[in-house]
Design an enzyme around this catalytic site. Structure first.
Site, PDB file in Angstrom:
ATOM      1  CG  ASP A 724      -2.133   0.937   0.974  1.00 47.44           C
ATOM      2  OD1 ASP A 724      -2.054   1.786   0.055  1.00 47.44           O
ATOM      3  OD2 ASP A 724      -3.132   0.828   1.703  1.00 47.44           O
TER       4      ASP A 724
HETATM    5  C1  BGC Z   1      -5.013   3.337   0.119  1.00 49.11           C
HETATM    6  C2  BGC Z   1      -5.074   2.370  -1.044  1.00 49.11           C
HETATM    7  C3  BGC Z   1      -4.929   3.132  -2.326  1.00 49.11           C
HETATM    8  C4  BGC Z   1      -3.625   3.905  -2.310  1.00 49.11           C
HETATM    9  C5  BGC Z   1      -3.372   4.695  -3.570  1.00 49.11           C
HETATM   10  C6  BGC Z   1      -3.797   4.241   0.051  1.00 49.11           C
HETATM   11  O1  BGC Z   1      -3.902   5.260   0.978  1.00 49.11           O
HETATM   12  O2  BGC Z   1      -5.020   2.629   1.325  1.00 49.11           O
HETATM   13  O3  BGC Z   1      -6.278   1.664  -1.028  1.00 49.11           O
HETATM   14  O4  BGC Z   1      -5.001   2.262  -3.414  1.00 49.11           O
HETATM   15  O5  BGC Z   1      -3.660   4.810  -1.224  1.00 49.11           O
HETATM   16  O6  BGC Z   1      -4.246   5.757  -3.684  1.00 49.11           O
END
Ligand code: BGC
Length: 819
Positions: A724
């Site tokens: 993530d």
């Molecule tokens: C989230 C993800 C997301 C990523 C990119 C993170 O803060 O937890 O689900 O895909 O950001 O935007």
């Protein structure tokens, strides 16, 4: 419509494309899915569908300020259009009471909601104070009132047990009181992505005749709902969560939301597994429940338990529409496994199917096949004598079939004469012995079940040894020998030959993204780019790969379709429809320049307050797994990639990147990992995203046992794993010369996204890999090469999308054939 455009999409607003066109087929599927996900919870005396041409009085400012989706990365899509409920009603020819509608429109325009900012979005919008005269004039004009209540939640924080979030505000109460006092027939529409308290519905008796969970259905959501309200579509959505009368009754409630760690003390007794076992009376609306306008009868089930001990369970039943309107039914199959050494929930969903649209009098034979292995439980402590194994304990496995968990009736039973080890595995991700807790189990006094507690089994594995025994072997480095990436793709040269040419700097670059969101190497507003992020890699033919959020649409600076949220999709109980929608959506990905959709959101609805529940599917792992597989198979049928997330146990947002999910290996295997396992085995996602949180003390992005032992070695996954966004700094407790990205690579987590570490204001490139590589006892080159190989294989597999952009639809054979 009021959604906050946050973060990256805003940065490039002046250079966005202005193309608002959406494929008509995608629009049609969005509307269908939104309508089919609507769950009708109450319909006294057939108040719905609304009588044709009769005036309807619509209350609640949300009719103008409709919530199409929740907030954060999972909702931040620049939709080409959205339609308010009021507009959708008028479009469908519903005779809304004019004076009332005008009052709301004027007031809503004069009192626009404060749209907030990241992590501080409004959870509700202030309600218009109701003038008694207006209500009474409306009641003289219309026989039916529709009251709309709206809620939103989002990323990075939870819903809260306060008016305006989980509970009604005083103004909403006053609105309901006033409307119910005046109208004999009131329908309440709840427009939310997350379950909220609905206990108030019982306070109004039958005057509150209709209750609908409309969810957040994306750009076509209000139209999908209006199809149901008018009767153009018979509701066929079913709850994918239990709705309890009181928040405090959810088994996660005592432990949810703690800042530093969360004991998953309820263990496998999540959602209906708890309520049906211990507290059926605490349930307001059971799991799987939903009404329609049609009435169905299930015939006598034909049951086969597959002989003594090994075959599959097969149940088939005739579903007949005995009502006066057409509609679809969802047939659900549950097992009650016998308690043995392991306590079992009274019900666990093992299969379901949705009929086609059946006209009055029409019937369909529904057949469900359940592999015997799907009835097994995971023994994490050796209570059955078989530690770390999926087992069928001896006894009677009773199968129940019906239209929801509560009313499902016995259709047969499987006798297991003696214990069967279905699969022997090795312990992984068990609870830290330094952080033990007591977990829930079941004790039975005769037929009555009561909650019991036992010590959770803790870790016994020597992880250092496990890692050292499996370290990747180095491919001898050759330097550049003229092998181009195309040669690998065309089968002229091997991947090893290509990888052998790469310098340490190139290997390192393949293990991380370009460094920031909205990378100039990808479509404007992207979430990040990986792959060919160095000129020298591109010169060898490795292209950059663009990632975009997910799950509710393609999050770019450009316009992109806003899909129904995850919970709405899951509530359709129709994976085939969701797959079709995802496949159509993937064509938009190709058109907009997205190679990887950061979707589906697969975390379990452990607790109704989790801020991101709207992105996820269900409290049940089978529903989650099948919906996730449908999204992945659909997206990947067009050559682009899906990325199930957040692997795993990211069940709360509070302090999400530091919080420790302390959970037994059994609950992981049976509940929190199960959906991912189904997706991996049924749909082969090209990539998977780890979660922010720790699992039993180890961050998911450093978690060797999660990513290498379970995902790769035990499930056979050979795709790519990304983090993530950003990661936490940490030294590997087992290897002092291995830290940060070196620690991550050793765990088998291939790509750091968007490519930098989180370190206050320094979002610089992480140097740990090359530094650790230079140390005698650091990460080995073979490990980097293994990661680079997986990233390059990803690039190779997803290549058709890039080469065919704008036209192309090359199916990925590995995800073909998934129903
Ligand atoms: C989230 C993800 C997301 C990523 C990119 C993170 O803060 O937890 O689900 O895909 O950001 O935007």
């Amino acid at each position: 419509m009021h959604r906050v455009v946050n973060g990256l999409a805003q940065q490039s607003v002046d250079i966005v494309d202005t193309d608002r066109t959406v494929a008509p087929r995608l629009v049609e599927l969005c509307r269908r899915a939104a309508g089919e996900g609507v769950v009708l919870l109450r319909n006294v005396d057939g108040v719905l569908p609304l009588p044709a041409h009769a005036p309807v009085a619509v209350f609640g400012r949300v009719q103008c300020d409709w919530f199409a989706v929740g907030y954060g990365s999972g909702g931040d899509v620049k939709a080409p259009y959205e339609v308010s409920l009021l507009e959708a009603l008028r479009e469908a020819g519903v005779a809304v009471v004019g004076e009332l509608a005008a009052a709301y429109e004027t007031w809503a325009a004069a009192n626009p909601p404060d749209e907030g900012y990241w992590g501080n979005w409004p959870r509700h919008f202030d309600e218009m104070p109701l003038d008694a005269g207006l209500v009474s004039r409306a009641s003289r004009e219309a026989g039916v009132a529709v009251v709309v209540i709206g809620r939103a939640a989002g990323e990075d924080r939870e819903s809260v047990l306060e008016p305006g979030s989980y509970y009604l505000t005083d103004a909403e109460r006053a609105m309901l009181d006033a409307v119910v006092a005046r109208f004999e027939r009131v329908v309440v529409v709840v427009n939310t992505g997350n379950v909220m308290d609905l206990s108030w519905a019982d306070d109004y008796g039958d005057r509150l005749a209709g209750l609908i969970l409309a969810w957040q259905g994306g750009m076509e959501g209000s139209r999908g709902l209006v199809d149901v309200l008018t009767g153009a579509v018979s509701p066929s959505g079913r709850l994918t969560d239990t709705i309890a009368r009181r928040y405090e009754d959810y088994p996660s409630a005592p432990n949810f939301g703690h800042r530093h760690f969360n004991n998953y003390a309820e263990d496998v007794f999540v959602g209906y597994r708890y309520f049906e076992t211990f507290a059926p009376e605490a349930v307001q609306f059971p799991f799987g429940f939903g009404l329609g306008y049609a009435t169905f009868e299930l015939g006598a089930a034909e049951f086969s338990g597959g002989g003594d001990g090994d075959g599959d369970v097969a149940v088939s039943v005739e579903v007949r529409n005995v009502g006066e309107r057409s509609g679809r039914e969802v047939v659900q199959l549950y097992v009650a496994a016998p308690d043995g050494a392991l306590g079992k929930p009274s019900r666990a969903l093992v299969g379901y199917a949705k009929t086609a649209e059946l006209a009055p009098g029409e019937s369909e034979r529904v057949s469900l096949m359940v592999p015997r292995a799907a009835l097994a439980s995971y023994d994490d402590g050796g209570a059955t004598g078989h530690r770390s194994a999926w087992v069928l304990e001896p006894g009677t496995y009773t199968l129940y079939m019906g239209a929801d968990v509560r009313t499902a009736e016995r259709v047969g039973a499987v006798e297991v004469p003696e214990l069967v080890v279905v699969e022997q595995l090795a312990e992984a991700c068990a609870v830290d012995p330094e952080a033990p807790f007591r977990r829930m189990t079941v004790r039975r006094d005769g037929a009555a079940a009561r909650v019991g507690w036992e010590d959770v089994p803790t870790r016994t594995v020597d992880l250092r040894r496990r890692i050292l025994d499996a370290l990747a072997v180095e491919i001898p480095v050759t330097g550049y020998r003229g092998v181009q990436f195309d040669d690998v793709a065309a089968g002229r040269r091997s991947m090893d030959e290509f990888v052998a040419q790469l310098s340490d700097e190139e290997l390192e670059a393949l293990t991380r993204g370009h460094g920031r969101m909205n990378s100039p190497l990808g479509a404007v507003g992207n979430a990040g780019v990986f792959g060919g992020i160095l000129e020298s890699l591109r010169a060898k033919g490795v292209p950059p790969v663009t990632c975009t959020d997910g799950p509710s649409g393609i999050r770019l600076s450009a316009y992109a379709s806003l899909l129904p949220c995850g919970t709405a999709l899951a509530s359709t109980w129709d994976p085939a429809l969701v797959r079709e929608l995802a496949a159509e959506h993937a064509l938009e990905m190709v058109r907009k320049g997205s190679d990887v959709l950061l979707s589906p959101g697969m975390n379990i609805h452990r607790d109704p307050l989790c801020g991101r529940n709207f992105e996820y599917f269900s409290e049940d792992p089978l529903v989650t797994g099948r919906m996730g597989a449908a999204v992945v198979a659909g997206v990947q049928s067009r050559g682009v990639a899906a990325c199930p997330k957040h692997f795993a146990a990211n069940n709360q947002e509070t302090n999400r990147s530091k919080n420790d999910s302390r959970v037994s290996e059994r609950a992981l295997r049976e509940i929190y990992l199960k959906g991912f396992e189904i997706v991996v085995k049924e749909a082969w996602p090209q990539t998977i995203m780890t979660s922010y949180n720790k699992i039993n003390g180890v961050w998911a992005h450093y978690n060797y046992e999660l990513v290498t032992t379970i995902l790769r070695d035990q499930w056979g996954y050979d795709g790519m794993v990304m983090t993530d966004w950003w990661m936490q700094h940490s030294r590997d407790p087992h290897f002092p010369e291995v830290w940060d990205s070196a620690y991550r690579v050793r765990a088998g987590v291939d790509v750091l996204m968007p490519g930098s570490t989180v370190d206050g204001l320094r979002r610089g490139v992480d140097r740990s890999l090359l530094r650790s590589l230079a140390k005698g006892d650091g990460v080995r080159r073979g490990e980097l090469q293994a990661v680079a190989g997986r990233v390059l294989r990803f690039v190779e597999v997803s290549r058709p999308a890039r080469s065919g952009r704008g036209e192309g639809v090359e199916p990925d054979s590995r995800s073909a054939g998934i129903g």
